[in-house]
Write a protein that holds these residues in place. Sequence first.
Motif, PDB file in Angstrom:
ATOM      1  N   THR A 143      -5.866  -4.442   0.491  1.00  0.00           N
ATOM      2  CA  THR A 143      -5.799  -3.039   0.220  1.00  0.00           C
ATOM      3  C   THR A 143      -6.957  -2.526   1.396  1.00  0.00           C
ATOM      4  N   GLN A 144      -6.524  -1.247   1.547  1.00  0.00           N
ATOM      5  CA  GLN A 144      -7.350  -0.448   2.495  1.00  0.00           C
ATOM      6  C   GLN A 144      -6.933   1.119   2.138  1.00  0.00           C
ATOM      7  N   ASN A 145      -8.069   1.967   2.206  1.00  0.00           N
ATOM      8  CA  ASN A 145      -8.153   3.231   2.392  1.00  0.00           C
ATOM      9  C   ASN A 145      -7.716   3.747   3.581  1.00  0.00           C
ATOM     10  N   PRO A 146      -7.184   5.029   3.666  1.00  0.00           N
ATOM     11  CA  PRO A 146      -6.720   5.504   5.048  1.00  0.00           C
ATOM     12  C   PRO A 146      -7.956   5.681   5.889  1.00  0.00           C
ATOM     13  N   ILE A 147      -7.643   5.274   7.253  1.00  0.00           N
ATOM     14  CA  ILE A 147      -8.840   4.983   8.343  1.00  0.00           C
ATOM     15  C   ILE A 147      -9.554   6.385   8.509  1.00  0.00           C
ATOM     16  N   GLU A 148      -8.750   7.258   8.299  1.00  0.00           N
ATOM     17  CA  GLU A 148      -9.724   8.783   8.508  1.00  0.00           C
ATOM     18  C   GLU A 148     -10.780   9.065   7.423  1.00  0.00           C
ATOM     19  N   GLN A 149     -10.930   8.356   6.504  1.00  0.00           N
ATOM     20  CA  GLN A 149     -11.958   8.401   5.638  1.00  0.00           C
ATOM     21  C   GLN A 149     -13.493   7.763   5.997  1.00  0.00           C
ATOM     22  N   GLU A 150     -14.431   8.235   5.678  1.00  0.00           N
ATOM     23  CA  GLU A 150     -15.700   7.847   6.536  1.00  0.00           C
ATOM     24  C   GLU A 150     -16.041   6.252   5.964  1.00  0.00           C
ATOM     25  N   GLY A 151     -16.505   5.689   6.973  1.00  0.00           N
ATOM     26  CA  GLY A 151     -17.105   4.435   6.346  1.00  0.00           C
ATOM     27  C   GLY A 151     -15.996   3.226   6.399  1.00  0.00           C
ATOM     28  N   THR A 152     -15.016   3.438   7.446  1.00  0.00           N
ATOM     29  CA  THR A 152     -13.914   2.268   7.475  1.00  0.00           C
ATOM     30  C   THR A 152     -13.871   1.874   9.103  1.00  0.00           C
ATOM     31  N   TYR A 153     -13.405   0.796   9.102  1.00  0.00           N
ATOM     32  CA  TYR A 153     -12.947   0.161  10.564  1.00  0.00           C
ATOM     33  C   TYR A 153     -11.452  -0.273  10.697  1.00  0.00           C
ATOM     34  N   PRO A 154     -10.870   0.390  11.598  1.00  0.00           N
ATOM     35  CA  PRO A 154      -9.510   0.256  11.681  1.00  0.00           C
ATOM     36  C   PRO A 154      -9.158  -1.137  11.917  1.00  0.00           C
ATOM     37  N   LEU A 155      -8.157  -1.699  11.465  1.00  0.00           N
ATOM     38  CA  LEU A 155      -7.792  -2.975  11.770  1.00  0.00           C
ATOM     39  C   LEU A 155      -7.477  -3.251  12.845  1.00  0.00           C
ATOM     40  N   PRO A 156      -7.612  -4.286  13.899  1.00  0.00           N
ATOM     41  CA  PRO A 156      -7.244  -4.429  15.343  1.00  0.00           C
ATOM     42  C   PRO A 156      -5.485  -4.858  15.060  1.00  0.00           C
ATOM     43  N   GLU A 157      -4.931  -4.677  16.145  1.00  0.00           N
ATOM     44  CA  GLU A 157      -3.463  -4.974  16.158  1.00  0.00           C
ATOM     45  C   GLU A 157      -3.052  -6.161  16.108  1.00  0.00           C
ATOM     46  N   ALA A 158      -3.740  -7.291  16.447  1.00  0.00           N
ATOM     47  CA  ALA A 158      -3.709  -8.577  16.353  1.00  0.00           C
ATOM     48  C   ALA A 158      -3.762  -9.042  14.723  1.00  0.00           C
ATOM     49  N   GLN A 159      -4.656  -8.184  14.115  1.00  0.00           N
ATOM     50  CA  GLN A 159      -4.692  -8.593  12.618  1.00  0.00           C
ATOM     51  C   GLN A 159      -3.610  -8.003  11.867  1.00  0.00           C
ATOM     52  N   LEU A 160      -3.328  -6.761  12.169  1.00  0.00           N
ATOM     53  CA  LEU A 160      -2.122  -5.911  11.756  1.00  0.00           C
ATOM     54  C   LEU A 160      -0.855  -6.836  11.689  1.00  0.00           C
ATOM     55  N   ASP A 161      -0.830  -7.323  12.922  1.00  0.00           N
ATOM     56  CA  ASP A 161       0.610  -8.053  12.965  1.00  0.00           C
ATOM     57  C   ASP A 161       0.741  -9.394  12.168  1.00  0.00           C
ATOM     58  N   ARG A 162      -0.324  -9.816  11.803  1.00  0.00           N
ATOM     59  CA  ARG A 162      -0.245 -11.036  10.940  1.00  0.00           C
ATOM     60  C   ARG A 162       0.244 -10.701   9.375  1.00  0.00           C
ATOM     61  N   PHE A 163       0.314  -9.348   9.034  1.00  0.00           N
ATOM     62  CA  PHE A 163       0.587  -8.910   7.554  1.00  0.00           C
ATOM     63  C   PHE A 163       2.307  -8.809   7.936  1.00  0.00           C
ATOM     64  N   MET A 164       3.126  -9.176   6.995  1.00  0.00           N
ATOM     65  CA  MET A 164       4.390  -9.260   7.237  1.00  0.00           C
ATOM     66  C   MET A 164       4.897  -7.801   6.616  1.00  0.00           C
ATOM     67  N   LEU A 165       4.212  -7.302   5.591  1.00  0.00           N
ATOM     68  CA  LEU A 165       4.606  -5.992   4.941  1.00  0.00           C
ATOM     69  C   LEU A 165       3.206  -5.087   5.201  1.00  0.00           C
ATOM     70  N   LYS A 166       3.657  -3.862   5.703  1.00  0.00           N
ATOM     71  CA  LYS A 166       2.599  -2.881   5.192  1.00  0.00           C
ATOM     72  C   LYS A 166       3.151  -1.754   4.122  1.00  0.00           C
ATOM     73  N   ILE A 167       2.634  -1.556   2.895  1.00  0.00           N
ATOM     74  CA  ILE A 167       3.180  -0.678   2.246  1.00  0.00           C
ATOM     75  C   ILE A 167       2.273   0.648   1.980  1.00  0.00           C
ATOM     76  N   ASN A 168       2.733   1.515   2.361  1.00  0.00           N
ATOM     77  CA  ASN A 168       2.122   2.864   2.032  1.00  0.00           C
ATOM     78  C   ASN A 168       2.206   3.555   0.676  1.00  0.00           C
ATOM     79  N   LEU A 169       1.264   3.853   0.335  1.00  0.00           N
ATOM     80  CA  LEU A 169       1.350   4.160  -1.328  1.00  0.00           C
ATOM     81  C   LEU A 169       0.799   5.751  -1.286  1.00  0.00           C
TER      82      LEU A 169
END
Length: 323
Positions: A143-169
């Motif tokens: 789970t992650q909060n939107p990256i525009e919120q304070e105190g977060t680190y955007p996931l690298p592209e290589a890490q994102l690609d390992r996820f089969m699905l990204k579900i926006n809620l």
Amino acid sequence: MVAVIEQLKDHLNRAIIGQPDLTHELLVALIANGHVLLEGPPGIAKTTAAKALANAIDSRFQRIQFTPDLLPGDVTGSDIYQQETGEFSFIPGPIMNDIVLADEINRAPAKVQSALLEAMGENQVTVGNHSYALSPLFFVIATQNPIEQEGTYPLPEAQLDRFMLKINLGYPSAASELEVLRLVRQQDLHKASTPSTSQPLCKPSDILELQQKALSLYMSESVEQYIVQLVMATRKPELYLGDAGKGTNLIEFGASPRGTLALDRCARANALLNGRDFVTPDDVRQIALPVLRHRIITTFEAQAAGLSVDDLLKRLISHVPAL
């Protein structure tokens, strides 16, 4: 197997009010033998969804709360020196379980996020000179909060690609939120007097059987071609959009071959959940957004025009014909 699917659907829809797409796509990821990333603002049942799915399966579940001070060894485990024997022994980390909830994964730095790379890609972890196999059921729900919120680190592209699905809620409707309010109140009223008696609905072997069943579904060559053409369209959108593209460069990087494989597996799982033993173009279209949205990087021109990744994908899906 039909009974198992229906029980899981019913359980998740009762646990997660007003989020039918979330429950469906969670099951798609599980049956497709992939990992899922849930993104949305705090308090909209991301963690609840992960726990509800884990409770439905008789499996080992572990939650990892990602924080800025977390170390890679806190995730994978590490070799610890044993003074009694004078040797190092491996102490397994929380990732050595069947279902792992990586809660607020973007709260931890990239080096900790990358600790999941090998595990998610190869179903094993390497510590020191040894590799350790993970469970055949190994399933990560991050789970992650939107990256525009304070105190977060955007996931690298290589890490994102390992996820089969990204579900926006997003936030639930007023009617759904009222139902949540009443349900939670009733649960709190009965919590002290009525002990929990919930039992798992299925075993890991049932899920593994569903995964094999999905892989065996019939898929025609025309549907295979359709999957490939959708992925190709993310790499060269100008060839598919025609006048709608206006010759503008909209996508900087398209989906990788891993996206093609993910779309194939998820379309099969989607067909199985829809009660069919063959895959149709509609199965592909229905699951294309969560499979592809995190594998695409838009250009400055697209961002300046106010076009999101989902906007572009919807355009491409509408312009790529099913053969």
